[in-house]
Design a protein around this motif. Structure first.
Motif, mmCIF file in Angstrom:
data_model
loop_
_atom_site.group_PDB
_atom_site.id
_atom_site.type_symbol
_atom_site.label_atom_id
_atom_site.label_comp_id
_atom_site.label_asym_id
_atom_site.label_seq_id
_atom_site.Cartn_x
_atom_site.Cartn_y
_atom_site.Cartn_z
ATOM 1 N N HIS A 197 49.285 8.286 -23.636
ATOM 2 C CA HIS A 197 48.515 7.354 -22.960
ATOM 3 C C HIS A 197 46.947 7.338 -22.960
ATOM 4 O O HIS A 197 46.486 8.309 -22.531
ATOM 5 N N ALA A 198 46.323 6.362 -23.575
ATOM 6 C CA ALA A 198 44.981 6.656 -23.891
ATOM 7 C C ALA A 198 43.834 7.076 -22.623
ATOM 8 O O ALA A 198 43.107 7.968 -23.098
ATOM 9 N N LEU A 199 43.943 6.518 -21.748
ATOM 10 C CA LEU A 199 43.333 6.915 -20.457
ATOM 11 C C LEU A 199 43.663 8.506 -20.282
ATOM 12 O O LEU A 199 42.770 9.183 -19.965
ATOM 13 N N GLU A 200 44.676 8.776 -19.802
ATOM 14 C CA GLU A 200 45.246 10.100 -19.439
ATOM 15 C C GLU A 200 44.743 10.941 -20.609
ATOM 16 O O GLU A 200 44.476 12.156 -20.161
ATOM 17 N N ASP A 201 45.048 10.632 -21.664
ATOM 18 C CA ASP A 201 44.723 11.566 -22.895
ATOM 19 C C ASP A 201 43.089 11.894 -23.064
ATOM 20 O O ASP A 201 42.745 13.102 -23.292
ATOM 21 N N ALA A 202 42.262 10.789 -22.602
ATOM 22 C CA ALA A 202 40.811 10.878 -22.590
ATOM 23 C C ALA A 202 40.617 11.684 -21.656
ATOM 24 O O ALA A 202 39.459 12.710 -21.820
ATOM 25 N N LYS A 203 41.063 11.818 -20.309
ATOM 26 C CA LYS A 203 40.804 12.797 -19.417
ATOM 27 C C LYS A 203 41.370 14.109 -19.586
ATOM 28 O O LYS A 203 40.397 14.900 -19.303
ATOM 29 N N ALA A 204 42.333 14.394 -20.266
ATOM 30 C CA ALA A 204 42.834 15.693 -20.706
ATOM 31 C C ALA A 204 41.835 16.042 -21.626
ATOM 32 O O ALA A 204 41.557 17.529 -21.671
ATOM 33 N N ALA A 205 41.408 15.593 -22.567
ATOM 34 C CA ALA A 205 40.506 16.121 -23.594
ATOM 35 C C ALA A 205 39.074 16.115 -22.839
ATOM 36 O O ALA A 205 38.363 17.184 -23.498
ATOM 37 N N LEU B 260 48.179 2.004 -34.596
ATOM 38 C CA LEU B 260 49.353 1.906 -35.467
ATOM 39 C C LEU B 260 49.156 2.495 -36.753
ATOM 40 O O LEU B 260 49.723 1.941 -37.888
ATOM 41 N N ALA B 261 47.920 3.301 -37.038
ATOM 42 C CA ALA B 261 47.669 3.951 -38.363
ATOM 43 C C ALA B 261 46.612 5.136 -37.879
ATOM 44 O O ALA B 261 46.193 5.159 -37.039
ATOM 45 N N THR B 262 46.062 5.720 -38.993
ATOM 46 C CA THR B 262 45.230 6.941 -38.736
ATOM 47 C C THR B 262 43.921 6.799 -39.734
ATOM 48 O O THR B 262 43.132 7.379 -39.569
ATOM 49 N N THR B 263 43.930 5.449 -40.376
ATOM 50 C CA THR B 263 42.848 5.191 -40.936
ATOM 51 C C THR B 263 41.632 4.309 -40.323
ATOM 52 O O THR B 263 42.051 4.123 -39.221
ATOM 53 N N PRO B 264 40.383 4.429 -40.672
ATOM 54 C CA PRO B 264 39.448 3.710 -39.504
ATOM 55 C C PRO B 264 39.507 2.309 -39.524
ATOM 56 O O PRO B 264 39.103 1.815 -38.452
ATOM 57 N N ASP B 265 40.497 1.591 -40.321
ATOM 58 C CA ASP B 265 40.800 0.277 -39.963
ATOM 59 C C ASP B 265 42.020 -0.027 -39.327
ATOM 60 O O ASP B 265 42.728 -1.133 -39.656
ATOM 61 N N ALA B 266 42.623 1.324 -38.616
ATOM 62 C CA ALA B 266 43.673 0.997 -37.962
ATOM 63 C C ALA B 266 43.807 -0.047 -36.958
ATOM 64 O O ALA B 266 42.865 -0.373 -36.247
ATOM 65 N N LEU B 267 44.970 -0.755 -36.783
ATOM 66 C CA LEU B 267 45.311 -1.566 -35.548
ATOM 67 C C LEU B 267 45.143 -0.817 -34.363
ATOM 68 O O LEU B 267 45.859 0.342 -34.050
ATOM 69 N N ILE B 268 44.413 -1.187 -33.438
ATOM 70 C CA ILE B 268 44.382 -0.329 -31.974
ATOM 71 C C ILE B 268 45.441 -1.156 -30.908
ATOM 72 O O ILE B 268 45.518 -2.339 -30.689
ATOM 73 N N LEU B 269 46.201 -0.188 -30.346
ATOM 74 C CA LEU B 269 47.117 -0.582 -29.372
ATOM 75 C C LEU B 269 46.518 -0.434 -27.887
ATOM 76 O O LEU B 269 46.952 -1.231 -27.020
ATOM 77 N N SER B 270 45.578 0.561 -27.847
ATOM 78 C CA SER B 270 45.049 0.831 -26.370
ATOM 79 C C SER B 270 43.932 1.559 -26.570
ATOM 80 O O SER B 270 43.556 2.437 -27.343
ATOM 81 N N ILE B 271 42.867 1.189 -25.726
ATOM 82 C CA ILE B 271 41.438 2.069 -25.611
ATOM 83 C C ILE B 271 41.451 2.802 -24.146
ATOM 84 O O ILE B 271 41.559 2.280 -23.114
ATOM 85 N N GLY B 272 41.296 4.021 -24.122
ATOM 86 C CA GLY B 272 41.001 4.681 -22.993
ATOM 87 C C GLY B 272 39.845 5.538 -23.088
ATOM 88 O O GLY B 272 39.417 6.077 -23.963
ATOM 89 N N ALA B 273 38.843 5.554 -21.770
ATOM 90 C CA ALA B 273 37.748 6.456 -22.097
ATOM 91 C C ALA B 273 37.542 6.778 -20.377
ATOM 92 O O ALA B 273 37.677 6.062 -19.514
ATOM 93 N N VAL B 274 36.680 7.821 -20.402
ATOM 94 C CA VAL B 274 36.068 8.429 -19.008
ATOM 95 C C VAL B 274 34.881 9.145 -19.123
ATOM 96 O O VAL B 274 34.728 9.856 -20.111
ATOM 97 N N PHE B 275 33.966 8.710 -18.337
ATOM 98 C CA PHE B 275 32.813 9.592 -18.222
ATOM 99 C C PHE B 275 33.104 10.796 -17.615
ATOM 100 O O PHE B 275 33.980 11.053 -16.786
ATOM 101 N N PHE B 276 32.303 11.958 -17.992
ATOM 102 C CA PHE B 276 32.436 13.363 -17.611
ATOM 103 C C PHE B 276 31.204 13.804 -17.792
ATOM 104 O O PHE B 276 30.241 13.605 -18.609
ATOM 105 N N LEU C 269 30.797 10.516 -22.717
ATOM 106 C CA LEU C 269 31.955 9.477 -22.694
ATOM 107 C C LEU C 269 33.203 10.076 -23.508
ATOM 108 O O LEU C 269 32.813 9.969 -24.815
ATOM 109 N N MET C 270 34.327 10.233 -23.273
ATOM 110 C CA MET C 270 35.333 10.611 -23.846
ATOM 111 C C MET C 270 36.393 9.333 -24.279
ATOM 112 O O MET C 270 36.585 8.836 -23.046
ATOM 113 N N ILE C 271 36.515 9.130 -25.396
ATOM 114 C CA ILE C 271 37.142 8.055 -25.947
ATOM 115 C C ILE C 271 38.560 8.322 -26.453
ATOM 116 O O ILE C 271 38.489 9.506 -27.533
ATOM 117 N N ASP C 272 39.664 7.715 -26.154
ATOM 118 C CA ASP C 272 41.017 7.915 -26.953
ATOM 119 C C ASP C 272 41.375 6.717 -27.145
ATOM 120 O O ASP C 272 41.725 6.002 -26.467
#
Length: 202
Positions: A178-186, A35-51, A28-31
């Motif tokens: 875009h979280a989902l599209e980036d997850a698919k690309a990864a 709004l930050a790069t630290t572990p406690d960052a505020l999340i704007l969107s979650i994208g994921a795809v099984f592969f 499962l790829m997650i992207d």
């Protein structure tokens, strides 16, 4: 005290997912967009795809949630916020959902596609210090267990280094920020890197 997540079948509300879509894939790829790069960052969107990491182009069930902006749920970095303001066209789209229900939906998605059909999820992120740790932190902040265990996380950058794979020049980069599209690309990049690694070992 953390709250153990309920099994998917015990969740009386929420989306349903087609197990057949994943064809028993457990990678499962997650992207995340944040709004930050630290572990406690505020999340704007979650994208994921099984592969399937071993079969180029084979992708399965998808997940996408835009998260409602609430500074109580994470850190906001001024520089990252300014960057997003300059790229308004890339701001996550879709109806926003509160963080906690979105995390429950995501856990349900993972459980249905893996544990409920006898598989263990293998969680992938682009970098060991970004997507999975941020998502783990969000689960802890909401008083929930993460829906994967210790030793089930994989890192694309390590794989790319071992395979001599340059994603910036060789890999698919459609749908950037875009979280989902980036997850698919990864996910497709992992498949290509695995294929390259196998070919070099023959």
């Amino acid at each position: 005290m953390r709250v153990r997540l309920p099994r998917f079948r015990d969740l009386h509300q929420g989306p349903t997912y087609d197990v057949a879509q994943s064809s028993r894939m457990n990678d499962l790829m997650i992207d995340l967009e944040t709004l930050a790069t630290t572990p406690d960052a505020l999340i704007l969107s979650i994208g994921a795809v099984f592969f399937d990491r071993h079969i180029p182009g084979k992708l399965g069930a998808e997940f996408y949630r835009r998260i409602q902006f609430d500074q109580r749920h994470g850190r906001v970095c001024g520089n990252t916020l300014s960057w997003w303001m300059e790229k308004r066209s890339a701001w996550p789209d879709g109806e926003a959902q509160h963080l906690a229900p979105a995390l429950v939906d995501f856990a349900s998605f993972i459980i249905l596609q893996t544990e409920d059909v006898g598989l263990r999820p293998v969680i992938w992120g682009h970098g060991a210090d970004f997507d999975p740790p941020i998502l783990h932190s969000a689960y802890l902040a909401c008083g929930m267990d993460r829906p994967w265990g210790k030793g089930q996380v994989r890192d694309t950058r390590t794989l790319f280094d071992l395979a001599g794979y340059r994603w910036s020049t060789e890999g698919p980069r459609d749908g950037v920020h875009h979280a989902l599209e980036d997850a698919k690309a990864a996910a497709r990049a992992v498949q290509e890197a695995m294929q390259k690694l196998r070919s070099e070992r023959r």
